[in-house]
Design a protein around this motif. Structure first.
Motif, PDB file in Angstrom:
ATOM      1  N   ALA A   1       0.826  -1.209   0.000  1.00 52.15           N
ATOM      2  CA  ALA A   1       0.000   0.000   0.000  1.00 52.15           C
ATOM      3  C   ALA A   1       0.856   1.253   0.000  1.00 52.15           C
ATOM      4  N   ARG A   2       1.960   1.232   0.751  1.00 48.73           N
ATOM      5  CA  ARG A   2       2.845   2.392   0.775  1.00 48.73           C
ATOM      6  C   ARG A   2       3.518   2.601  -0.578  1.00 48.73           C
ATOM      7  N   ILE A   3       3.875   1.506  -1.237  1.00 49.52           N
ATOM      8  CA  ILE A   3       4.463   1.620  -2.572  1.00 49.52           C
ATOM      9  C   ILE A   3       3.423   2.174  -3.550  1.00 49.52           C
ATOM     10  N   ASP A   4       2.201   1.659  -3.478  1.00 50.05           N
ATOM     11  CA  ASP A   4       1.135   2.155  -4.355  1.00 50.05           C
ATOM     12  C   ASP A   4       0.885   3.642  -4.140  1.00 50.05           C
ATOM     13  N   GLY A   5       1.101   4.112  -2.912  1.00 51.32           N
ATOM     14  CA  GLY A   5       0.818   5.508  -2.593  1.00 51.32           C
ATOM     15  C   GLY A   5       1.980   6.452  -2.774  1.00 51.32           C
ATOM     16  N   MET A   6       3.104   5.961  -3.311  1.00 50.40           N
ATOM     17  CA  MET A   6       4.269   6.836  -3.512  1.00 50.40           C
ATOM     18  C   MET A   6       3.907   7.989  -4.448  1.00 50.40           C
ATOM     19  N   ARG A   7       4.242   9.190  -4.025  1.00 51.57           N
ATOM     20  CA  ARG A   7       3.990  10.371  -4.852  1.00 51.57           C
ATOM     21  C   ARG A   7       5.285  11.056  -5.291  1.00 51.57           C
ATOM     22  N   GLY A   8       6.334  10.877  -4.494  1.00 55.49           N
ATOM     23  CA  GLY A   8       7.620  11.466  -4.845  1.00 55.49           C
ATOM     24  C   GLY A   8       8.611  10.382  -5.231  1.00 55.49           C
ATOM     25  N   LYS A   9       9.857  10.775  -5.424  1.00 56.87           N
ATOM     26  CA  LYS A   9      10.884   9.818  -5.833  1.00 56.87           C
ATOM     27  C   LYS A   9      11.519   9.118  -4.640  1.00 56.87           C
ATOM     28  N   ARG A  10      11.244   9.610  -3.429  1.00 63.83           N
ATOM     29  CA  ARG A  10      11.854   9.030  -2.227  1.00 63.83           C
ATOM     30  C   ARG A  10      10.836   9.085  -1.090  1.00 63.83           C
ATOM     31  N   GLU A  11      10.555   7.915  -0.516  1.00 63.97           N
ATOM     32  CA  GLU A  11       9.634   7.866   0.612  1.00 63.97           C
ATOM     33  C   GLU A  11      10.155   6.903   1.670  1.00 63.97           C
TER      34      GLU A  11
END
Length: 219
Positions: A203-213
């Motif tokens: 879910a966190r990967i699906d929600g990535m909005r920037g290049k680094r999270e």
């Protein structure tokens, strides 16, 4: 983008952090292939753990050639099968660009200069991953995990070496910007045995909005 959108995924991190376990979990989830380091094939590794100064260079050079050959084989397959235009996925547990981390830690200055020359000369133009997942954990946690898996030649790995290795990884990924990067604190996650933890990561990967999270579930 969801995980299925990434065709070439790399999981990285220090020894004992859970790279290979997560690679296999992701590959099974996606129905993809794996590209794994093969430390058991290195004839110098067990000797390195017993006498690092003597066997560091030979151990490092074997790994360098091994990783280069693996990536060249992958690049050949990519060219032949056009992986990135197909539904296939490849999940790997190493970046060639991290190879110098170990070299800098273990080699004497003159040996490192020789290694760097070989690295610069031989390094292939490898494909850039679509996503890199960098796993972190405290050195004390890594020691416990290494003990639990019971590989005899790893028994002599010191907490001091692991602390230096973790610090070197942190520096490397602090500057890394070649691909989207998900930094995961794997201290309190069970990504192999707990489906809920694995689903949280997806879910966190699906929600990535920037290049680094950064993902830290906490206790």
């Amino acid at each position: 983008m969801n995980l299925d959108s990434y065709k070439y995924i790399v999981v990285e991190g220090p020894i004992g952090v859970g790279k290979t376990t997560l690679v296999n979990k992701i590959a099974m989830h996606l129905g993809g292939r794996v590209l794994l380091e093969q430390p058991q094939a290195n004839p110098f590794l067990e000797k390195f753990y017993r006498d690092a100064p003597r066997y560091a260079l030979s151990t490092q050079m074997f790994f360098l050639f091994q990783r280069i050959n693996q990536l060249r084989d992958f690049s050949t397959t990519l060219a032949q099968n056009d992986l990135f235009d197909s539904p296939g996925h490849l999940v790997a547990d190493f970046l060639l660009a991290k190879d110098p981390i170990f070299a800098r830690l273990t080699l004497a200055d003159e040996e490192f200069k020789l290694y760097q020359q070989m690295y610069d000369h031989l390094r292939p133009q490898a494909a850039t991953p679509d996503l890199v997942i960098y796993l972190q954990a405290e050195p004390e946690t890594l020691i416990e995990r290494i003990k639990k898996r019971g590989i005899e030649m790893e028994a002599s790995i010191s907490p001091e070496y692991l602390a230096r290795l973790c610090e070197s990884y942190s520096r490397f990924f602090y500057h890394y910007d070649e691909a989207p990067l998900m930094i995961v604190n794997n201290e309190h996650l069970d990504l192999a045995g707990n489906d809920a933890d694995f689903s949280l990561l997806l879910a966190r990967i699906d929600g990535m909005r920037g290049k680094r999270e950064f993902f830290n579930r906490g206790e």
